[in-house]
Design a protein around this motif. Structure first.
Motif, PDB file in Angstrom:
ATOM      1  N   LYS A  67       3.479   7.933   6.582  1.00  0.00           N
ATOM      2  CA  LYS A  67       3.141   7.597   7.977  1.00  0.00           C
ATOM      3  C   LYS A  67       2.553   6.190   7.926  1.00  0.00           C
ATOM      4  CE  LYS A  67       0.502   7.090  10.885  1.00  0.00           C
ATOM      5  NZ  LYS A  67       0.341   5.705  11.463  1.00  0.00           N
ATOM      6  N   PRO A  68       3.432   5.168   8.077  1.00  0.00           N
ATOM      7  CA  PRO A  68       2.930   3.790   7.979  1.00  0.00           C
ATOM      8  C   PRO A  68       2.168   3.402   9.238  1.00  0.00           C
ATOM      9  CG  PRO A  68       5.277   3.782   8.497  1.00  0.00           C
ATOM     10  CD  PRO A  68       4.870   5.223   8.400  1.00  0.00           C
ATOM     11  N   SER A  69       1.549   2.249   9.178  1.00  0.00           N
ATOM     12  CA  SER A  69       0.854   1.746  10.371  1.00  0.00           C
ATOM     13  C   SER A  69       1.871   1.521  11.492  1.00  0.00           C
ATOM     14  CB  SER A  69       0.143   0.429  10.053  1.00  0.00           C
ATOM     15  OG  SER A  69      -0.335  -0.131  11.255  1.00  0.00           O
ATOM     16  N   GLU A  70       1.500   1.895  12.686  1.00  0.00           N
ATOM     17  CA  GLU A  70       2.374   1.698  13.849  1.00  0.00           C
ATOM     18  C   GLU A  70       2.439   0.231  14.254  1.00  0.00           C
ATOM     19  OE1 GLU A  70      -0.534   3.036  13.579  1.00  0.00           O
ATOM     20  OE2 GLU A  70      -1.652   3.238  15.450  1.00  0.00           O
ATOM     21  N   LYS A  71       1.551  -0.598  13.649  1.00  0.00           N
ATOM     22  CA  LYS A  71       1.550  -2.024  14.029  1.00  0.00           C
ATOM     23  C   LYS A  71       2.682  -2.794  13.345  1.00  0.00           C
ATOM     24  CE  LYS A  71      -3.354  -2.330  15.084  1.00  0.00           C
ATOM     25  NZ  LYS A  71      -4.249  -1.442  14.337  1.00  0.00           N
ATOM     26  N   GLU A 109     -17.609  -4.567   8.747  1.00  0.00           N
ATOM     27  CA  GLU A 109     -16.384  -5.154   8.211  1.00  0.00           C
ATOM     28  C   GLU A 109     -15.687  -5.871   9.367  1.00  0.00           C
ATOM     29  OE1 GLU A 109     -13.065  -2.539   7.196  1.00  0.00           O
ATOM     30  OE2 GLU A 109     -12.556  -3.856   5.521  1.00  0.00           O
ATOM     31  N   VAL A 126      -0.682  11.999  12.400  1.00  0.00           N
ATOM     32  CA  VAL A 126      -1.597  12.199  11.267  1.00  0.00           C
ATOM     33  C   VAL A 126      -2.200  13.604  11.329  1.00  0.00           C
ATOM     34  CG1 VAL A 126      -3.769  11.420  10.236  1.00  0.00           C
ATOM     35  CG2 VAL A 126      -2.088   9.734  11.040  1.00  0.00           C
ATOM     36  N   PHE A 156      -4.657   8.444   1.691  1.00  0.00           N
ATOM     37  CA  PHE A 156      -4.931   7.607   2.870  1.00  0.00           C
ATOM     38  C   PHE A 156      -5.513   6.278   2.412  1.00  0.00           C
ATOM     39  CE2 PHE A 156      -7.945   5.771   5.834  1.00  0.00           C
ATOM     40  CZ  PHE A 156      -7.218   5.728   7.014  1.00  0.00           C
ATOM     41  N   VAL A 157      -5.106   5.210   3.074  1.00  0.00           N
ATOM     42  CA  VAL A 157      -5.761   3.910   2.922  1.00  0.00           C
ATOM     43  C   VAL A 157      -5.941   3.340   4.324  1.00  0.00           C
ATOM     44  CG1 VAL A 157      -5.579   1.560   2.010  1.00  0.00           C
ATOM     45  CG2 VAL A 157      -4.764   3.476   0.628  1.00  0.00           C
ATOM     46  N   GLY A 158      -7.162   2.951   4.650  1.00  0.00           N
ATOM     47  CA  GLY A 158      -7.436   2.401   5.982  1.00  0.00           C
ATOM     48  C   GLY A 158      -8.927   2.155   6.132  1.00  0.00           C
ATOM     49  N   VAL A 198       0.832  -1.218   0.000  1.00  0.00           N
ATOM     50  CA  VAL A 198       0.000   0.000   0.000  1.00  0.00           C
ATOM     51  C   VAL A 198       0.870   1.274   0.000  1.00  0.00           C
ATOM     52  CG1 VAL A 198      -1.727   1.340   1.251  1.00  0.00           C
ATOM     53  CG2 VAL A 198      -2.140  -1.072   0.792  1.00  0.00           C
ATOM     54  N   TYR A 254     -12.795  10.817   8.092  1.00  0.00           N
ATOM     55  CA  TYR A 254     -12.186  11.877   8.907  1.00  0.00           C
ATOM     56  C   TYR A 254     -11.023  12.553   8.149  1.00  0.00           C
ATOM     57  CZ  TYR A 254      -9.096  13.848  12.474  1.00  0.00           C
ATOM     58  OH  TYR A 254      -8.265  14.676  13.175  1.00  0.00           O
ATOM     59  N   GLY A 257     -11.217   3.589   1.910  1.00  0.00           N
ATOM     60  CA  GLY A 257     -11.731   3.061   3.164  1.00  0.00           C
ATOM     61  C   GLY A 257     -11.917   1.553   3.166  1.00  0.00           C
ATOM     62  N   SER A 292     -16.106   3.179   0.280  1.00  0.00           N
ATOM     63  CA  SER A 292     -14.768   2.582   0.155  1.00  0.00           C
ATOM     64  C   SER A 292     -13.769   3.558  -0.453  1.00  0.00           C
ATOM     65  CB  SER A 292     -14.832   1.302  -0.693  1.00  0.00           C
ATOM     66  OG  SER A 292     -15.603   0.329  -0.025  1.00  0.00           O
ATOM     67  N   ALA A 304     -14.291  -2.189   3.529  1.00  0.00           N
ATOM     68  CA  ALA A 304     -14.987  -2.945   2.498  1.00  0.00           C
ATOM     69  C   ALA A 304     -15.854  -4.045   3.099  1.00  0.00           C
ATOM     70  CB  ALA A 304     -13.968  -3.576   1.567  1.00  0.00           C
TER      71      ALA A 304
HETATM   72  P1  NAD Z   1      -6.986   2.133  10.389  1.00  0.00           P
HETATM   73  O1  NAD Z   1      -7.997   3.014   9.735  1.00  0.00           O
HETATM   74  O2  NAD Z   1      -7.165   1.784  11.817  1.00  0.00           O
HETATM   75  O3  NAD Z   1      -5.518   2.799  10.284  1.00  0.00           O
HETATM   76  C1  NAD Z   1      -5.017   3.260   9.063  1.00  0.00           C
HETATM   77  C2  NAD Z   1      -4.019   4.375   9.343  1.00  0.00           C
HETATM   78  O4  NAD Z   1      -4.687   5.456   9.989  1.00  0.00           O
HETATM   79  C3  NAD Z   1      -2.871   3.954  10.239  1.00  0.00           C
HETATM   80  O5  NAD Z   1      -1.677   4.530   9.746  1.00  0.00           O
HETATM   81  C4  NAD Z   1      -3.251   4.541  11.594  1.00  0.00           C
HETATM   82  O6  NAD Z   1      -2.144   4.898  12.361  1.00  0.00           O
HETATM   83  C5  NAD Z   1      -4.045   5.770  11.223  1.00  0.00           C
HETATM   84  N1  NAD Z   1      -5.088   6.090  12.206  1.00  0.00           N
HETATM   85  C6  NAD Z   1      -5.761   5.201  12.974  1.00  0.00           C
HETATM   86  N2  NAD Z   1      -6.648   5.854  13.756  1.00  0.00           N
HETATM   87  C7  NAD Z   1      -6.549   7.163  13.462  1.00  0.00           C
HETATM   88  C8  NAD Z   1      -7.218   8.333  13.925  1.00  0.00           C
HETATM   89  N3  NAD Z   1      -8.169   8.273  14.848  1.00  0.00           N
HETATM   90  N4  NAD Z   1      -6.864   9.526  13.411  1.00  0.00           N
HETATM   91  C9  NAD Z   1      -5.904   9.602  12.470  1.00  0.00           C
HETATM   92  N5  NAD Z   1      -5.230   8.522  11.990  1.00  0.00           N
HETATM   93  C10 NAD Z   1      -5.557   7.318  12.467  1.00  0.00           C
HETATM   94  O7  NAD Z   1      -6.878   0.818   9.477  1.00  0.00           O
HETATM   95  P2  NAD Z   1      -6.044  -0.508   9.760  1.00  0.00           P
HETATM   96  O8  NAD Z   1      -6.710  -1.272  10.842  1.00  0.00           O
HETATM   97  O9  NAD Z   1      -4.604  -0.216   9.853  1.00  0.00           O
HETATM   98  O10 NAD Z   1      -6.268  -1.267   8.365  1.00  0.00           O
HETATM   99  C11 NAD Z   1      -7.392  -2.039   8.071  1.00  0.00           C
HETATM  100  C12 NAD Z   1      -8.438  -1.235   7.339  1.00  0.00           C
HETATM  101  O11 NAD Z   1      -7.895  -0.704   6.143  1.00  0.00           O
HETATM  102  C13 NAD Z   1      -9.623  -2.070   6.903  1.00  0.00           C
HETATM  103  O12 NAD Z   1     -10.796  -1.330   7.110  1.00  0.00           O
HETATM  104  C14 NAD Z   1      -9.383  -2.303   5.436  1.00  0.00           C
HETATM  105  O13 NAD Z   1     -10.533  -2.564   4.658  1.00  0.00           O
HETATM  106  C15 NAD Z   1      -8.764  -1.006   5.046  1.00  0.00           C
HETATM  107  N6  NAD Z   1      -8.002  -1.114   3.816  1.00  0.00           N
HETATM  108  C16 NAD Z   1      -8.548  -0.566   2.701  1.00  0.00           C
HETATM  109  C17 NAD Z   1      -7.877  -0.680   1.505  1.00  0.00           C
HETATM  110  C18 NAD Z   1      -8.452  -0.083   0.253  1.00  0.00           C
HETATM  111  O14 NAD Z   1      -7.742  -0.070  -0.727  1.00  0.00           O
HETATM  112  N7  NAD Z   1      -9.670   0.414   0.236  1.00  0.00           N
HETATM  113  C19 NAD Z   1      -6.643  -1.335   1.454  1.00  0.00           C
HETATM  114  C20 NAD Z   1      -6.119  -1.870   2.613  1.00  0.00           C
HETATM  115  C21 NAD Z   1      -6.813  -1.740   3.808  1.00  0.00           C
END
Ligand code: NAD
Length: 497
Positions: A173-177, A382, A209, A223-225, A155, A232, A248, A455, A250
């Motif tokens: 800013k990668p995932s902290e996990k 999800e 962030v 952003f992807v998450g 990603v 937000y 987002g 999404s 899915a």
């Molecule tokens: P997440 O939304 O918890 O975190 C994603 C990123 O956002 C991380 O870097 C995290 O540090 C940051 N973040 C978390 N909480 C935040 C907040 N309150 N304010 C600002 N930043 C914040 O997602 P995750 O658990 O790391 O990943 C899984 C999710 O990502 C699933 O919902 C999955 O479907 C989605 N995803 C979507 C795609 C896509 O292409 N649509 C691809 C991969 C993953």
């Protein structure tokens, strides 16, 4: 315990961090390290480094940028096993799956190795007498990318190679996990000849962030998450005047029509439902079985589930690894409880799975629910784990209506041997990425990736041609060279003649 540090201006930031977060080995279930968590000072340092690097990088010729990308491509390929090992160590997915992720990231780098071609503009000669018009695209400046845990190499590579190829500087800013794979990738890019400050890796959580979202020097955010955070990010970045694309979560449905090859459909449902322990945004989480398809499909799915080997990702016998954290395991297992209490039929129960030698690992075996209905939370939310639901639909129209009513629209698939039915699906379905007889329709790097509805927030899909457009802005020039006819002052709107 070792600390994963920020990478700013081409070097590790050695100052002891004020805050750190834990990094786990999900297979063993214990902490293996810590990651620095950025505060306002580190955000400022990263933005400053990226802003200072921008002027020179923008002016670096496109062929020099291309050569660095070719060198980076080679280094990533040479180190793909090292990257995959880091992914497996912190995310938990199997090595084979991790190598697949690295491969898909590499393909984006390969795509932008063609950046001179991708940045070509347009020209129209003699649009008016003695007047030519041309357009070209220029970089935005400092851009930021915020990425999820589930693809710690791929990603980020959907973003920074494209942004950097276009002449921007980047803060990841990668995932902290699972922060370590991004560090190796940044070092490799530096080794390939990328100037200091063009790619920076800033670790952290909401504090980091928010600092990026509010910083006036940051021109754009990718952003992807998950969907709540994507919404937000979209709203906050837009309010602060930034260009933003926010992908987002899915809930991906796979429709199985009665005429489908049931063995093919069962293979696909199990692969796409349980691959990466269901922690994929393109995972299939709902099978919509039309007519009598469920009765023929479910025994085939359970037969395959019984033979799945769940274990540590580093063991090459394992087909499915653990979940990412204990907290996430608890959340997913909680959905299995909810499904039961809501009346769904738990056909395969992966709770209570013990992996020998890895008793503290965050493992959950594959779970399969039949008789799921759209009012249940296991259908609506999800889950992001190895929990697959079967919804039975009386007709094809009912299956299509169900998917179109779902708030998510990332990926979907139809399994059928009827070309007309498949064509109806591709035309009528309100989802961004569609698979026909294949379950995970992730476009190759010369197309773009993006869902619909909740999404994806924003006007651009990611990587591919839409990625190049997102990371550049158009400039149009209308030029006239010394014209012997001086027309004098004319306050009317310019007309072509
Ligand atoms: P997440 O939304 O918890 O975190 C994603 C990123 O956002 C991380 O870097 C995290 O540090 C940051 N973040 C978390 N909480 C935040 C907040 N309150 N304010 C600002 N930043 C914040 O997602 P995750 O658990 O790391 O990943 C899984 C999710 O990502 C699933 O919902 C999955 O479907 C989605 N995803 C979507 C795609 C896509 O292409 N649509 C691809 C991969 C993953």
């Amino acid at each position: 315990m070792s600390v994963v540090k920020h990478w700013i201006g081409g070097r590790l930031l050695e100052d002891p961090p004020e805050r750190t977060g834990p990094v786990f080995d999900p297979a063993r279930g214990h902490q293996t390290g810590e990651v620095a968590m950025a505060g306002p000072t580190e955000v400022e340092l990263a933005v400053d480094a990226a802003a200072r690097a921008f002027g020179e990088w923008r002016d670096t010729s496109v062929v020099r940028r291309q050569r660095i990308l070719f060198a980076f491509r080679q280094l990533v390929n040479d180190h793909r096993h090292d990257l995959a090992k880091l992914i497996t160590a912190e995310h938990g997915k199997t090595m084979d799956d991790a190598l697949g992720e690295v491969q898909r990231g590499l393909e984006v780098i390969e795509y932008v190795c063609g950046i001179p071609q991708l940045l070509k503009g347009e020209i129209s000669e003699q649009v008016s007498t003695g007047v030519d018009t041309y357009s070209f695209r220029q970089p935005l400046g400092v851009v930021a990318g915020i990425t999820p845990f589930n693809f710690p190499v791929m990603v980020p590579m959907w973003m920074y190679p494209v942004a950097i190829a276009c002449g921007n500087t980047f803060i990841l800013k990668p995932s902290e996990k699972d922060p370590s794979p991004s560090m190796l990738a940044a070092e490799l890019f530096s080794e390939a000849g990328l100037p200091d400050g063009v790619l920076n890796v800033l670790h952290g959580d909401k504090v980091a962030v928010d600092g990026l979202l509010e910083h006036p020097e940051v021109a754009a955010v990718s952003f992807v998450g998950s969907t709540p955070i994507a919404r937000y990010i979209y709203e906050t970045a837009a309010r602060n005047g930034k260009r933003v694309q926010a992908l987002g979560g899915a809930k991906n449905h796979m429709v199985v029509l009665p005429d489908a090859d049931m063995d093919l459909a069962a293979d696909a449902a199990v692969s796409a439902g349980y691959g990466s322990a269901g922690e994929r945004c393109m995972a299939i989480s709902v099978v919509v079985a039309v007519g009598d398809a469920a009765d023929r499909l479910i025994p085939r799915v359970t037969d395959r589930i019984d033979r799945l080997r769940v274990g540590p990702g580093a063991n090459d016998q394992s087909e499915m690894g653990p979940l990412v954290t204990a907290e996430h395991l608890g959340r997913v297992a909680g959905y299995v409880e909810q499904g039961l209490s809501e009346g769904a039929d738990l056909v395969a129960d992966g709770r209570g799975l013990a992996v020998e030698g890895y008793e503290d690992g965050f493992f959950l075996g594959p779970c399969l629910f039949d008789q799921v209905n759209p009012a249940m939370s296991i259908y609506q939310d999800e889950i992001f784990g190895p929990v697959l639901s079967v919804v039975r639909a009386d007709s094809y129209t009912e299956a299509i209506d169900l998917i179109n009513a779902n708030p998510y629209g990332n990926g979907t698939a139809v399994f059928t041997n009827d070309g007309g039915a498949a064509r109806k699906f591709q035309r009528e379905i309100a989802v961004g990425m569609v698979g026909i007889n294949l379950p995970i329709p992730v476009p190759l790097s010369f197309y773009s990736f993006g869902g619909w509805k909740e999404s994806l927030f924003g006007g651009h899909a990611i990587y591919g041609p839409e990625g190049v457009n997102f990371y550049t802005r158009q400039k149009v020039v209308i030029s006239r060279w010394p014209d012997p006819i001086h027309r004098g002052v004319d306050l009317g709107f310019p007309k072509s003649d």
